[in-house]
Design a protein around this motif. Structure first.
Motif, PDB file in Angstrom:
ATOM      1  N   GLU A  70       0.838  -1.211   0.000  1.00 29.36           N
ATOM      2  CA  GLU A  70       0.000   0.000   0.000  1.00 29.36           C
ATOM      3  C   GLU A  70       0.870   1.257   0.000  1.00 29.36           C
ATOM      4  N   LEU A  71       1.878   1.254   0.856  1.00 28.52           N
ATOM      5  CA  LEU A  71       2.781   2.400   0.940  1.00 28.52           C
ATOM      6  C   LEU A  71       3.521   2.620  -0.377  1.00 28.52           C
ATOM      7  N   LEU A  72       3.972   1.534  -0.991  1.00 25.63           N
ATOM      8  CA  LEU A  72       4.660   1.647  -2.277  1.00 25.63           C
ATOM      9  C   LEU A  72       3.744   2.209  -3.350  1.00 25.63           C
ATOM     10  N   ASN A  73       2.541   1.694  -3.401  1.00 23.38           N
ATOM     11  CA  ASN A  73       1.591   2.138  -4.430  1.00 23.38           C
ATOM     12  C   ASN A  73       1.137   3.581  -4.221  1.00 23.38           C
ATOM     13  N   ALA A  74       1.277   4.094  -3.004  1.00 23.04           N
ATOM     14  CA  ALA A  74       0.940   5.493  -2.733  1.00 23.04           C
ATOM     15  C   ALA A  74       2.004   6.438  -3.304  1.00 23.04           C
ATOM     16  N   ARG A  75       3.162   5.896  -3.638  1.00 20.97           N
ATOM     17  CA  ARG A  75       4.250   6.641  -4.277  1.00 20.97           C
ATOM     18  C   ARG A  75       4.577   7.966  -3.568  1.00 20.97           C
ATOM     19  N   GLY A  76       4.694   7.875  -2.248  1.00 14.50           N
ATOM     20  CA  GLY A  76       5.080   9.049  -1.483  1.00 14.50           C
ATOM     21  C   GLY A  76       3.921   9.808  -0.860  1.00 14.50           C
TER      22      GLY A  76
END
Length: 147
Positions: A70-76
């Motif tokens: 989830e954190l990765l897909n939020a891209r920052g």
């Protein structure tokens, strides 16, 4: 964004089998850093030899990796994902920031060995996690947790 893209390029196997990868990650974490097993009350009494086949460990590992996905897909743009994670890990679980650095290295190793992540991808993961950990630490400070 390039670091996020590089990590996500190798994330497919993790998404396809988060329990397997989660088990590998937590098994390696507990093997390399035995003190970390004590941070997981449900796992503290499980002998290290039984960790790799323990369903509860695999399930928790999957939870960890799904949240990381989830954190990765939020891209920052992860503030809304990270805030509740910070609250639970600071106030309920008392997880020091240093442990997020340890698990980052373990995840990089596992993805390198099992998911085809090359050295550049592993560095991209470290870069992404450095951002996440810095933001997590800022949340910890807001909460008055010095972990």
């Amino acid at each position: 964004m390039a670091d996020f893209d590089m990590v996500l390029k190798c994330w497919g196997p993790v998404e396809a089998d988060p329990s397997r990868y989660g088990s590998l990650v937590l098994t390696r974490l507990f093997t390399k850093h035995p003190e970390t097993q004590k941070l997981f009350p449900k796992f503290v009494s499980i002998p290290l030899a039984d960790i790799p086949t323990n369903a509860a460990v695999a399930s928790h590992g999957a939870t960890v990796l799904n949240k990381l996905g989830e954190l990765l897909n939020a891209r920052g743009s992860h503030a809304s994902i990270l805030k509740p994670l910070a609250v639970s890990h600071a106030t309920k679980h008392n997880i020091p920031i240093s442990n997020f650095k340890l698990i980052t290295e373990v995840i990089a190793e596992i993805l390198g060995e099992k998911a085809g992540m090359d050295a550049a991808g592993q560095q991209a993961l470290r870069n992404v996690m450095a951002i996440v950990i810095t933001d997590l630490e800022a949340n910890y400070k807001e909460l008055g947790f010095s972990g």
